[in-house]
Scaffold this active site. Structure first.
Site, mmCIF file in Angstrom:
data_model
loop_
_atom_site.group_PDB
_atom_site.id
_atom_site.type_symbol
_atom_site.label_atom_id
_atom_site.label_comp_id
_atom_site.label_asym_id
_atom_site.label_seq_id
_atom_site.Cartn_x
_atom_site.Cartn_y
_atom_site.Cartn_z
ATOM 1 N N CYS A 163 0.807 -1.218 0.000
ATOM 2 C CA CYS A 163 0.000 0.000 0.000
ATOM 3 C C CYS A 163 0.838 1.265 0.000
ATOM 4 O O CYS A 163 0.305 2.368 -0.027
ATOM 5 C CB CYS A 163 -0.965 -0.025 1.179
ATOM 6 S SG CYS A 163 -1.947 -1.530 1.129
ATOM 7 N N HIS A 303 -2.399 8.243 5.869
ATOM 8 C CA HIS A 303 -2.611 6.912 5.287
ATOM 9 C C HIS A 303 -3.958 6.354 5.763
ATOM 10 O O HIS A 303 -4.654 5.699 4.992
ATOM 11 C CB HIS A 303 -1.477 5.971 5.683
ATOM 12 C CG HIS A 303 -1.569 4.627 5.044
ATOM 13 N ND1 HIS A 303 -1.437 4.452 3.684
ATOM 14 C CD2 HIS A 303 -1.806 3.391 5.559
ATOM 15 C CE1 HIS A 303 -1.583 3.168 3.396
ATOM 16 N NE2 HIS A 303 -1.810 2.502 4.505
ATOM 17 N N GLU A 314 -0.945 5.907 13.541
ATOM 18 C CA GLU A 314 -0.490 7.016 12.696
ATOM 19 C C GLU A 314 -0.658 8.361 13.412
ATOM 20 O O GLU A 314 0.178 9.260 13.268
ATOM 21 C CB GLU A 314 -1.242 7.023 11.362
ATOM 22 C CG GLU A 314 -0.704 8.080 10.399
ATOM 23 C CD GLU A 314 -1.383 8.050 9.032
ATOM 24 O OE1 GLU A 314 -2.404 7.345 8.885
ATOM 25 O OE2 GLU A 314 -0.886 8.737 8.119
ATOM 26 N N LYS A 332 -9.334 8.327 2.042
ATOM 27 C CA LYS A 332 -9.821 6.949 1.867
ATOM 28 C C LYS A 332 -11.251 6.799 2.388
ATOM 29 O O LYS A 332 -11.941 5.843 2.043
ATOM 30 C CB LYS A 332 -8.905 5.957 2.594
ATOM 31 C CG LYS A 332 -7.558 5.739 1.898
ATOM 32 C CD LYS A 332 -6.761 4.629 2.561
ATOM 33 C CE LYS A 332 -5.383 4.449 1.944
ATOM 34 N NZ LYS A 332 -4.401 5.440 2.446
ATOM 35 N N HIS A 337 -9.741 2.165 -0.217
ATOM 36 C CA HIS A 337 -8.288 1.975 -0.184
ATOM 37 C C HIS A 337 -7.813 1.389 -1.512
ATOM 38 O O HIS A 337 -8.085 0.231 -1.814
ATOM 39 C CB HIS A 337 -7.925 1.053 0.982
ATOM 40 C CG HIS A 337 -6.455 0.963 1.250
ATOM 41 N ND1 HIS A 337 -5.508 1.587 0.454
ATOM 42 C CD2 HIS A 337 -5.762 0.335 2.226
ATOM 43 C CE1 HIS A 337 -4.307 1.331 0.923
ATOM 44 N NE2 HIS A 337 -4.425 0.577 2.004
ATOM 45 N N PHE A 396 2.012 -3.261 3.901
ATOM 46 C CA PHE A 396 2.366 -4.583 4.423
ATOM 47 C C PHE A 396 3.818 -4.870 4.036
ATOM 48 O O PHE A 396 4.216 -4.650 2.892
ATOM 49 C CB PHE A 396 1.479 -5.671 3.803
ATOM 50 C CG PHE A 396 0.100 -5.769 4.391
ATOM 51 C CD1 PHE A 396 -0.272 -5.060 5.526
ATOM 52 C CD2 PHE A 396 -0.845 -6.603 3.798
ATOM 53 C CE1 PHE A 396 -1.550 -5.170 6.057
ATOM 54 C CE2 PHE A 396 -2.118 -6.719 4.324
ATOM 55 C CZ PHE A 396 -2.471 -6.011 5.453
#
Lengths: 408, 79
Positions: A163, A303, A314, A332, A337, A396
């Site tokens: 991502c 994010h 975050e 998002k 996403h 990831f």
């Protein structure tokens, strides 16, 4: 150390919110959701039956015969790249192809092709498998097709960092220009994996929202009732250009890509570090690379994917790295996403926020999480002078990428 | 099946696979030079032709099929 100045001169996108940048940005400022119910039969058996699907099908924009050779992720990468290319005024500009590079990545790659050709293999045997299968599913396919479309000869690169892919691809594009390998780089990300297998996989990780009855409310970063991310598809492309090259041809400049910071957690394959150390380091590196003061960063496109743990980690990282002055948003909440395209689409939103002096809203933020102690443009766009802004992307594998854009 | 019928069948396949205008398809036309069918599309044409006409076209025969007429003759002989 003073770097070669890199600016953004073109934008392109096809997203769940619109078939181009203008319609996508308009939808964002109006707080629209791109999430809807999944209607194919295969969705019935899944725990997750919602997704953020493209607003405009590639078939409306590309020739049928050409589409036969393209994975969906490649088709939309071409669409976004061509828009950005035209937007930058580079068509017929006489740009030396040997000074043009491409850096376009995908988080997962040509999974739809892999799965559909496997269906053909199982049903009809190997001879029926399309001869286009390999170029359709190879992870460098989108970058290669964009390079072919534009005739790029300075190097075509395909980054993969889940991502964080889109943001890392943009960083690589910037590095190519700084290193003197190219004057112009088409950079971005693409993703199209709305299919039962990727959804089942993410869903088995308990990473996705199951708010099937209220698709438009499912993506709700930082809200107490958030229960996971919503899978989206789309592509975003930006034209990066050496500032003096852009100035010499009188190009319109959206913003500067002032700096980037990349770190890796070295901690876990999917869990972010609980203290967000990698994210803090990435943000600090980006600010140092941009050679600005952290107080200049007035806005952050976070994010924030709407997962219970990640969103708050975050926030901690942002507070530590920046303080409490910036106005945050999580687009998002509207786009879903877009995985490997997220960093590209959110860079576009960050660039336009700077240009227009407006922070797009985070929708569905009705009941903020107790730990949310930073200012978010909740549910309504907010006007704000933005000299500099940050865009975060995490993937990831422990990838952390922070990009700093500043006013042109 | 007459040669004309086979040609028409091939034209349908060529349109579907490679976007060739059916009116351009004639026995004298070369697949690569005249109709712009590249090697990967040619593989698709062959597989689709096998299905449509109920024939087998082995890979070592495909290189001999330079023109539409070559393919028509091969299919005519096999069917």
């Amino acid at each position: 150390m003073a770097h070669t100045d890199v600016v953004v001169t073109g934008l392109g996108a096809t997203t769940p919110l619109g078939g181009d940048v203008a319609s996508t940005w308009d939808a964002m400022l109006n707080g629209q959701s791109g999430v809807s119910a999944l209607t194919p039969d295969w969705a019935e058996q899944l725990p997750v039956r919602i997704a953020a699907q493209l607003a405009v099908e590639p078939a409306e924009l590309l020739d049928r015969v050409k589409l036969r050779r393209l994975d969906r992720s490649e088709a939309i990468a071409i669409i976004a790249a061509n828009q950005a290319w035209a937007d930058a005024g580079l068509a017929d500009s006489g740009l030396d192809p040997e000074r043009l590079g491409v850096s376009v990545g995908s988080g997962i790659g040509g999974a739809l092709t892999l799965l559909s050709q496997d269906d053909i293999l199982e049903a009809s045997g190997p001879r029926r498998v399309s001869p286009h299968t390999i170029p359709m599913l190879m992870p460098n396919g989108p970058a290669a097709w964009v390079g072919l479309e534009l005739g790029a000869r300075a190097g075509v690169h395909s980054v993969a960092s889940a991502c964080a892919t889109g943001a890392e691809a943009i960083t690589l594009g910037m590095d190519m220009i700084r290193a003197g390998r190219a004057d112009v780089v088409l950079a971005g990300g693409t993703e199209a994996v709305i299919h039962q297998l990727p959804i089942a996989g993410f869903s088995s990780m308990r990473a996705m929202s199951t708010r099937n009855d209220e698709p438009e409310k499912a993506s709700r970063p930082w809200d107490k009732a958030r229960d996971g991310f919503v899978l989206g598809e789309g592509a975003g492309a930006i034209v990066l250009e050496r500032a003096d090259h852009a100035a010499a041809r009188g190009a319109r400049v959206y913003a500067r890509l002032a700096g980037a910071g990349i770190t890796s957690d070295g901690y876990d394959i999917v869990q972010p570090h609980p203290e967000g150390i990698g994210a803090v380091r990435a943000i600090a590196k980006a600010i140092a690379d941009a050679d600005i003061d952290r107080n200049d960063i007035m806005h952050v496109n976070a994010h924030a994917t709407s997962t219970p743990v990640g969103d708050m980690a975050e926030i901690k990282a942002l507070r530590q790295a920046l303080g409490d002055h910036p106005v945050l948003t999580a687009t998002k909440s509207m786009s879903g996403h877009l995985l490997g395209a997220a960093g590209a689409l959110e860079s576009i939103a960050t660039i336009l926020a700077i240009r227009d002096g407006v922070v797009p809203p985070t929708i569905n933020l009705d009941d903020p999480d107790d730990g949310l102690d930073l200012d978010v443009a909740a549910n309504k766009a907010r006007h704000l002078e933005i000299p500099a802004a940050l865009n975060n992307s995490f993937g990831f594998g422990g990838h952390n990428v922070a990009l700093v854009f500043t006013r042109a | 099946m007459t040669r004309d019928e086979i040609t028409t069948g091939l034209a349908e396949i060529l349109e579907e696979v490679a976007g060739v205008t059916p009116d351009d398809v004639a026995e004298g036309k070369s697949f690569t030079d005249d109709l712009d069918v590249d090697s990967l599309s040619m593989v698709e044409v062959v597989v689709a032709a096998e299905e449509k006409f109920g024939v087998k076209i082995p890979d070592n025969e495909v290189q001999n099929l330079k023109t539409v007429g070559d393919a028509v003759s091969y299919i005519e002989a096999q069917s």
